[in-house]
Design an enzyme around this catalytic site. Structure first.
Site, PDB file in Angstrom:
ATOM      1  N   ARG A 121      18.564   6.823 -16.049  1.00 20.20           N
ATOM      2  CA  ARG A 121      18.286   8.466 -16.809  1.00 20.20           C
ATOM      3  C   ARG A 121      18.198   9.427 -15.777  1.00 20.20           C
ATOM      4  O   ARG A 121      19.358   9.860 -15.105  1.00 20.20           O
ATOM      5  CB  ARG A 121      17.685   8.146 -18.376  1.00 20.20           C
ATOM      6  CG  ARG A 121      17.722   7.478 -19.417  1.00 20.20           C
ATOM      7  CD  ARG A 121      16.961   7.594 -20.239  1.00 20.20           C
ATOM      8  NE  ARG A 121      15.967   7.449 -20.321  1.00 20.20           N
ATOM      9  CZ  ARG A 121      14.989   6.433 -20.282  1.00 20.20           C
ATOM     10  NH1 ARG A 121      15.830   5.244 -21.429  1.00 20.20           N
ATOM     11  NH2 ARG A 121      14.267   5.978 -20.152  1.00 20.20           N
ATOM     12  N   ASP A 125      18.019  -0.018  -6.826  1.00 19.45           N
ATOM     13  CA  ASP A 125      17.276  -0.151  -7.534  1.00 19.45           C
ATOM     14  C   ASP A 125      17.125  -1.635  -8.161  1.00 19.45           C
ATOM     15  O   ASP A 125      18.861  -1.632  -8.513  1.00 19.45           O
ATOM     16  CB  ASP A 125      17.805   0.604  -8.361  1.00 19.45           C
ATOM     17  CG  ASP A 125      17.158   0.384 -10.502  1.00 19.45           C
ATOM     18  OD1 ASP A 125      16.698  -0.227 -10.421  1.00 19.45           O
ATOM     19  OD2 ASP A 125      17.140   1.580 -10.989  1.00 19.45           O
ATOM     20  N   ALA A 153       8.442  11.244 -10.714  1.00 27.14           N
ATOM     21  CA  ALA A 153       8.544  10.369 -11.901  1.00 27.14           C
ATOM     22  C   ALA A 153       6.332  10.412 -11.967  1.00 27.14           C
ATOM     23  O   ALA A 153       6.175  10.430 -12.764  1.00 27.14           O
ATOM     24  CB  ALA A 153       8.691   9.158 -10.403  1.00 27.14           C
ATOM     25  N   ASP A 199       5.167  16.236  -8.165  1.00 27.61           N
ATOM     26  CA  ASP A 199       4.881  16.806  -9.464  1.00 27.61           C
ATOM     27  C   ASP A 199       4.314  16.445  -9.787  1.00 27.61           C
ATOM     28  O   ASP A 199       3.261  16.570 -10.727  1.00 27.61           O
ATOM     29  CB  ASP A 199       6.124  16.513 -10.288  1.00 27.61           C
ATOM     30  CG  ASP A 199       6.068  17.392 -11.508  1.00 27.61           C
ATOM     31  OD1 ASP A 199       5.768  18.130 -12.334  1.00 27.61           O
ATOM     32  OD2 ASP A 199       6.044  16.425 -12.209  1.00 27.61           O
ATOM     33  N   GLU A 201      -4.862  13.302 -11.726  1.00 28.93           N
ATOM     34  CA  GLU A 201      -4.918  14.711 -12.371  1.00 28.93           C
ATOM     35  C   GLU A 201      -5.409  14.819 -12.856  1.00 28.93           C
ATOM     36  O   GLU A 201      -5.600  14.528 -14.241  1.00 28.93           O
ATOM     37  CB  GLU A 201      -2.906  14.660 -12.958  1.00 28.93           C
ATOM     38  CG  GLU A 201      -1.696  13.719 -12.001  1.00 28.93           C
ATOM     39  CD  GLU A 201      -0.319  13.790 -12.902  1.00 28.93           C
ATOM     40  OE1 GLU A 201      -0.892  14.180 -14.220  1.00 28.93           O
ATOM     41  OE2 GLU A 201       0.222  13.401 -12.372  1.00 28.93           O
ATOM     42  N   HIS A 222       2.566  18.567 -12.231  1.00 32.27           N
ATOM     43  CA  HIS A 222       3.275  17.164 -13.601  1.00 32.27           C
ATOM     44  C   HIS A 222       4.105  18.425 -14.757  1.00 32.27           C
ATOM     45  O   HIS A 222       3.572  18.090 -15.826  1.00 32.27           O
ATOM     46  CB  HIS A 222       2.203  16.693 -14.365  1.00 32.27           C
ATOM     47  CG  HIS A 222       2.785  15.788 -14.722  1.00 32.27           C
ATOM     48  ND1 HIS A 222       2.327  14.616 -15.212  1.00 32.27           N
ATOM     49  CD2 HIS A 222       4.013  15.062 -15.630  1.00 32.27           C
ATOM     50  CE1 HIS A 222       2.627  13.334 -15.744  1.00 32.27           C
ATOM     51  NE2 HIS A 222       4.291  13.933 -15.651  1.00 32.27           N
ATOM     52  N   ALA A 274       8.943  17.892 -17.465  1.00 36.96           N
ATOM     53  CA  ALA A 274       9.168  17.942 -18.402  1.00 36.96           C
ATOM     54  C   ALA A 274       8.866  18.956 -18.981  1.00 36.96           C
ATOM     55  O   ALA A 274       9.248  19.200 -20.404  1.00 36.96           O
ATOM     56  CB  ALA A 274       8.811  16.239 -19.384  1.00 36.96           C
TER      57      ALA A 274
END
Ligand code: NAD
Ligand code: MLT
Length: 529
Positions: free
Chosen positions: A150, A170, A230, A255, A260, A278, A281
């Site tokens: 996606r 991929d 990712a 990111d 983390e 991160h 989103a």
């Protein structure tokens, strides 16, 4: 039902959980593993983002947990094996944050090309160093996209309009997967050799862990730029550090990190690296999308309204599920019948053969239902569900064989189940009649027609006059009413099979008396709760 929200969830998602009368929802974020391990025991469902780590240790004690809802895509923070063994459904919310993560990736590509964070920091220190921040255009450059799902596809779409050449790697897509997009599918080595920018959009799996390491960097063009929005650990941070130091890699925009927050990462000391916490989103829109989606999915799953986006169950679109639902019911009933009828001890193999139109559907849901149905009578109540049924079968060394046949036989659709125990093989065949009523139409070599419902008294008897009357009288004296009856025999006077559906439970002493009747070879009660 109680749901725990252990990471920050959007307000609208929380509202979905709170408005559901049958659900009590508690929000408790930032728990340490030991605290979570205790707290989780009281909950039926948990909603998480990426901060909560549902490890084996935590899940093993979570005996009430039925559903894990991940507000986001990656489920690498959940021990899927343990969850599945315990029959816990794990669901994510794919798609809700695709655009946000894609746009974030593009922001990272552009920031990296034009040194925006570095130039910003410098100017705030009252420096005016225009030549130090000489950038590069993306126009005409080659962008290598690793993982063309996606997010990867959305990145490709937009970066084509920037005039970039797009190559993708991929292994799970076919070369003509996106004919409308002008992208070239290549292998990983070629992608490394040709790309000016490489962006990664795969899940973190055993295969993608350290996909970018010393050896991969060595294949790359000099001055390549790396973007990872990712998962941390797909790029080896130690090797990336060396590759940047040596000048092989011009810069990186990250990111996500191996640990983390990444306070100890040497990459934080490099000017060529852009880091953010991160945020892929982290937009109002994405958080609203995934918050609402996860809350609705968890509520639906807990209240038995349907399961969507489960990563440890086959998923079906609602139209297919509507068609399959009566077949799912039949499969499970037939499975439960055959185990109770045969005893099931020492079960070695379950062979399932589908024939007729039903074979046009993806049959995994039916096979799961058969396995669940077959195993249920051998296990404690609620011990088995669609998630753990195949795992329990495997752990017990039970082989499951699924096959399809185009031959119709006597019915336009049928499911045949053969179970092999240490001592015998038992075969049953079932079908659906017009009103979707699940019927058993064959037991071993006997043709019968009985509804798979309630209490079924199954008798092997000599085919002589008066047998049925005698049994009917015995049931009647115990106030057990006969609802339906079906007889099957191979030839007159031989051993026959009689199935009597009753409205009431048959008392054990009556069953024992029936077994002792002259001309009764055997009798067993099969029941569905
Ligand atoms: P997706 O499932 O649509 O796409 C993943 C793609 O990776 C698939 O096409 C798959 O075939 C491919 N893939 C799997 N293994 C591969 C391998 N070994 N080599 C190359 N390709 C491989 O998922 P998506 O929605 O595009 O999200 C991708 C990942 O991005 C997620 O798994 C998640 O970890 C991460 N993500 C991060 C953020 C963030 O905030 N930074 C937000 C959303 C998603
Ligand atoms: C995801 O996998 O969806 C992301 O990591 C987003 C998030 O956890 O917020």
């Amino acid at each position: 039902m109680k749901v725990l929200v252990s990471d920050k969830l959007g307000e609208k998602g929380l509202a979905v959980l709170k408005k559901e009368k049958k659900i009590t929802c508690d929000v408790k974020t930032g728990m340490k593993p030991d605290e979570l391990k205790e707290v989780i025991k009281g909950y039926d469902g948990i909603v998480i983002r990426s901060s909560t780590k549902l490890t084996k240790d935590i899940l093993e004690g979570a005996n009430n947990l039925k559903v894990i809802g991940r507000a986001g895509v990656g489920v690498d923070n959940v021990d899927l094996e343990t969850a599945s063994k315990k029959g816990i459904i794990v669901m994510n919310t794919p798609g809700g944050n695709t655009v946000s993560t894609c746009e974030h990736t593009i922001a990272m590509i552009m920031a990296l090309s034009r040194n925006i964070p570095q130039a910003d920091a410098s100017l705030r220190k009252k420096e005016w160093k225009r030549s130090q921040f000489l950038g590069t255009e993306v126009y005409g450059k080659t962008l290598g996209i690793v993982g063309f799902g996606r997010i990867g596809k959305e990145v490709a779409k937009r970066m084509l309009s920037f005039g970039m050449k797009i190559i993708v790697y991929d292994p799970f897509i076919s070369p003509d997967t996106s004919p409308q997009l002008e992208v070239e599918v290549v292998d990983i080595n070629e992608l490394c050799k040709r790309s000016d920018y490489i962006t990664v959009h795969t899940p973190k799996t055993a295969e993608t862990k350290y996909l970018f390491k010393k050896e991969t960097f060595a294949l790359m063009k000099d001055s390549v730029r790396i973007i990872n929005c990712a998962r941390g650990g797909i790029v080896s941070e130690a090797d990336l550090y060396e590759a940047i130091k040596s000048g092989k890699v011009k810069g990186a925009a990250l990111d996500v990190f191996e640990t983390e927050p990444p306070y100890e990462s040497p990459l934080l000391s490099l000017d060529q690296v852009i880091v953010v916490p991160h945020l892929g989103a982290s937009t109002e829109e994405a958080q609203e999308n995934v918050g609402i989606a996860v809350a609705e999915q968890v509520v639906d799953a807990l209240l038995g309204r349907g399961i969507k986006n489960a990563v440890n169950l086959p998923s079906f679109d609602p139209d297919t599920m509507n068609v399959l639902r009566p077949w799912v019911h039949l499969s499970e009933r037939l499975g439960t019948f055959v185990t109770q009828f045969s005893g099931g001890e020492g079960l070695k193999r379950i062979s399932i053969k589908y024939s007729g139109e039903v074979t046009n559907f993806q049959l995994s849901a039916l096979t799961l239902s058969v396995i669940k149905g077959v195993l249920a009578p051998m296990l404690e109540d609620n011990e088995i569900n669609y998630v753990n049924a195949p795992i329990i079968a495997k752990e017990r060394g039970i082989e499951v064989i699924e096959s399809k046949s185009s031959q119709l036989g006597d019915f336009s659709n049928a499911i045949a189940i053969e179970i092999q125990t240490g001592i015998k093989v038992t075969t049953v065949v079932g079908t659906l009649f017009g009103n979707n009523s699940p019927r058993i139409v064959r037991i071993n070599d006997y043709h019968i027609d009985a509804v798979l419902e309630g209490v079924m008294l199954c008798i092997h008897n000599q085919d002589i006059p008066g047998m049925v009357g005698e049994i009917g009288t015995m049931l009647g004296t115990s106030n057990v009413n006969i609802a339906e009856m079906s007889l099957g025999r191979k030839k007159e006077g031989d051993v026959a099979i009689t199935i009597i559906n009753t409205d009431q439970v048959i008392p054990n002493e009556i069953l024992e008396k029936i077994k002792k009747l002259k001309n009764i070879v055997g009798a067993i009660v099969v029941s569905f709760s």
